[in-house]
Design a protein around this motif. Sequence first.
Motif, PDB file in Angstrom:
ATOM      1  N   GLU A  71       0.709  -1.531   0.262  1.00 46.01           N
ATOM      2  CA  GLU A  71       0.180  -0.068  -0.230  1.00 46.01           C
ATOM      3  C   GLU A  71       0.911   1.627  -0.081  1.00 46.01           C
ATOM      4  O   GLU A  71       0.855   2.280  -0.567  1.00 46.01           O
ATOM      5  N   PRO A  75       2.480   5.120  -3.964  1.00 45.25           N
ATOM      6  CA  PRO A  75       2.330   6.526  -3.965  1.00 45.25           C
ATOM      7  C   PRO A  75       3.386   6.635  -5.637  1.00 45.25           C
ATOM      8  O   PRO A  75       2.960   7.080  -6.482  1.00 45.25           O
ATOM      9  N   TYR A  76       4.041   6.040  -5.339  1.00 45.60           N
ATOM     10  CA  TYR A  76       5.490   5.857  -6.261  1.00 45.60           C
ATOM     11  C   TYR A  76       5.106   5.157  -7.705  1.00 45.60           C
ATOM     12  O   TYR A  76       5.779   5.463  -8.082  1.00 45.60           O
ATOM     13  N   ARG A  78       2.591   6.036  -8.961  1.00 48.06           N
ATOM     14  CA  ARG A  78       1.585   6.995  -9.988  1.00 48.06           C
ATOM     15  C   ARG A  78       2.335   7.790  -9.911  1.00 48.06           C
ATOM     16  O   ARG A  78       1.792   8.378 -10.643  1.00 48.06           O
ATOM     17  N   ARG A  79       3.301   8.060  -9.342  1.00 45.62           N
ATOM     18  CA  ARG A  79       4.141   9.211 -10.281  1.00 45.62           C
ATOM     19  C   ARG A  79       5.427   9.318 -11.280  1.00 45.62           C
ATOM     20  O   ARG A  79       5.439   9.410 -11.667  1.00 45.62           O
TER      21      ARG A  79
ATOM     22  N   LEU B 208      -3.895  10.614  -6.630  1.00 45.00           N
ATOM     23  CA  LEU B 208      -3.421  11.018  -7.976  1.00 45.00           C
ATOM     24  C   LEU B 208      -1.685  10.232  -8.880  1.00 45.00           C
ATOM     25  O   LEU B 208      -1.579  10.014  -9.651  1.00 45.00           O
ATOM     26  N   VAL B 209      -1.426  11.662  -7.885  1.00 44.00           N
ATOM     27  CA  VAL B 209      -0.103  12.512  -8.380  1.00 44.00           C
ATOM     28  C   VAL B 209       0.887  11.527  -7.955  1.00 44.00           C
ATOM     29  O   VAL B 209       2.259  12.304  -8.259  1.00 44.00           O
ATOM     30  N   GLY B 210       0.896  10.616  -6.862  1.00 43.03           N
ATOM     31  CA  GLY B 210       0.928   9.602  -6.037  1.00 43.03           C
ATOM     32  C   GLY B 210       2.080  10.902  -4.505  1.00 43.03           C
ATOM     33  O   GLY B 210       3.396  10.449  -4.540  1.00 43.03           O
TER      34      GLY B 210
END
Lengths: 228, 297
Positions: A71, A75-76, A78-79, B208-210
């Motif tokens: 989880e 974020p990484y 999505r970058r 969304l953008v991380g």
Amino acid sequence: MIEMKGVYKTYPNGVTALNGVNVTINKGEFVYVVGPSGAGKSTFIKMMYRQEKPSRGSVTINGVNLTTLKERKVPYLRRDIGVVFQDFKLLPKLTVYENIAFALEVIEDSPKKIRRKVMDVLDLVKLKNKARFLPDELSGGEQQRISIARAIVNRPSLVIADEPTGNLDPDTSWDIMRIFEEINSRGTTVVMATHSKEIVNTLKKRVIAIENGRIVRDELRGEYGYEN
Amino acid sequence: MKIRTLGRHFREGGKNILRNGWMTLASVGAVTTTLILVGLFLMLMLNLNQIAENVERDVEIKVLIDLTAEEQQINELEQQLRNIPEVSIVQFSSKEDELNQLIESMGEDGQAFELFEQDNPLNDAFIVKTEDPIDTFQVAEQIQTFDYVSEVAYAEDVIRKLFTFNEYARYVGLGFIIALILTAVFLVSNTIKITIMARSKEIGIMKLVGATNSFIRWPFFIEGLLMGILGSILPIGLVMGGYYYLYQNLTDRIQFPFVELLPYHPFAYQLSLILLAIGAFIGVWGSVMSIRKFLKV
Ligand SMILES: Nc1ncnc2c1ncn2[C@@H]1O[C@H](COP(=O)(O)OP(=O)(O)OP(=O)(O)O)[C@@H](O)[C@H]1O
Ligand SMILES: [Mg+2]
């Protein structure tokens, strides 16, 4: 780049949106995802940026298995993925410039880099002269260009768009398509769900058609194949 | 974390506070009310504790010696008393000493007792003190069983009452304060829930953008912390000012030797720090509750 193997998705309410999907999308490809409403296009796309997890099967992006991805690593992932929606999702109180810079600030990029990257991308979407405007002061097409700019400002290797021209008139839609073409020509993979027969049949690309959660057609330089 | 990022979180947290002004005001008000009462309660309890301790330190056991006891037996009794391990001081007080003390303690009225000087009806006594005041009850009971002891007296009632009052006040006050703290936590968490709702679109884009989860959480965490700290300003002012006033005005007027207020320095400062800490704790707790429940990241 993207690999799905035996992917099923059943939502908590019991609706099965994906019913055994197998697909491989290579780096640098441009892919349309078409099909009737409710067929599972958005769900298919959500698998790619880990908005939803498959109930069964595996999804791999750039060699990373999203099914087992922790989880806090999401974020990484999505970058390196830009996402564009039909409804733009801009922040109304921020200017054009700030809306784009926002995407870099929250991943803690340095102010210098942020300035440079935002200016570059504003150039690409031809909105440099509107940098200080608020979203409400712009047309729908211009707003969508900002939203695309925000999606690509961090130079992701994959751009996903869910009906990006759904709210736009045909002329404006072509402006948007030209930007996607440009991004794609620089090597970025583009996956786009769309209901636009005109676009798919004019700007020929690979077409993946989904019906009832299954891929029923997958052709290079395909046709839209539905009567809208 | 980079300084720049921390600065951003504080800015965003501050913006949140200003964004829903009335809710923030209500929450800060709840923290303030709670802390004022906590401050009063602590001021009272800690001073009472101090007084109780002072009284305790003065507790002595009076052992009245049986009238039939001979000198020899009195000496034996003294030896027995000294042999109790908890006992620190044993002092003989003749019946003449006892009478003089009685007369003195009665002031004007004491003269009536001077009649007894010819035929003193009092007993000789030993005054016993224990090393630790806690052992008073138990040692007194033990002495009761010794030979040639006619009576054992100590300020049992006073002590018991002081302790029970202290305990009562403590429980009632503590219960009350916990209820207030919970209310304040609830209000803070509710305010933050509203901020989270108001910023849901922004949060969605961040995800969304991380942006990492902790990056998204920080501003709300700081919002809570700031509310707690803002809520502690007035109570701290009141404690510093109020205790100064009390200390200046009461210290000289109090008659009893064992009743003395805790000194302004460091007590008022310690109390202020405690209030600040409780305020921050309320704020952080409230925000953590909301973040856990409503920030699905
Ligand atoms: N979050 C959700 N919870 C429950 N069911 C959902 C959810 N999202 C989608 N569905 C259901 O899954 C099915 C596929 O939905 P999806 O949004 O993927 O279709 P779509 O092909 O994108 O349709 P459209 O062209 O209308 O956008 C539909 O029956 C929809 O009702
Ligand atoms: Mg859809």
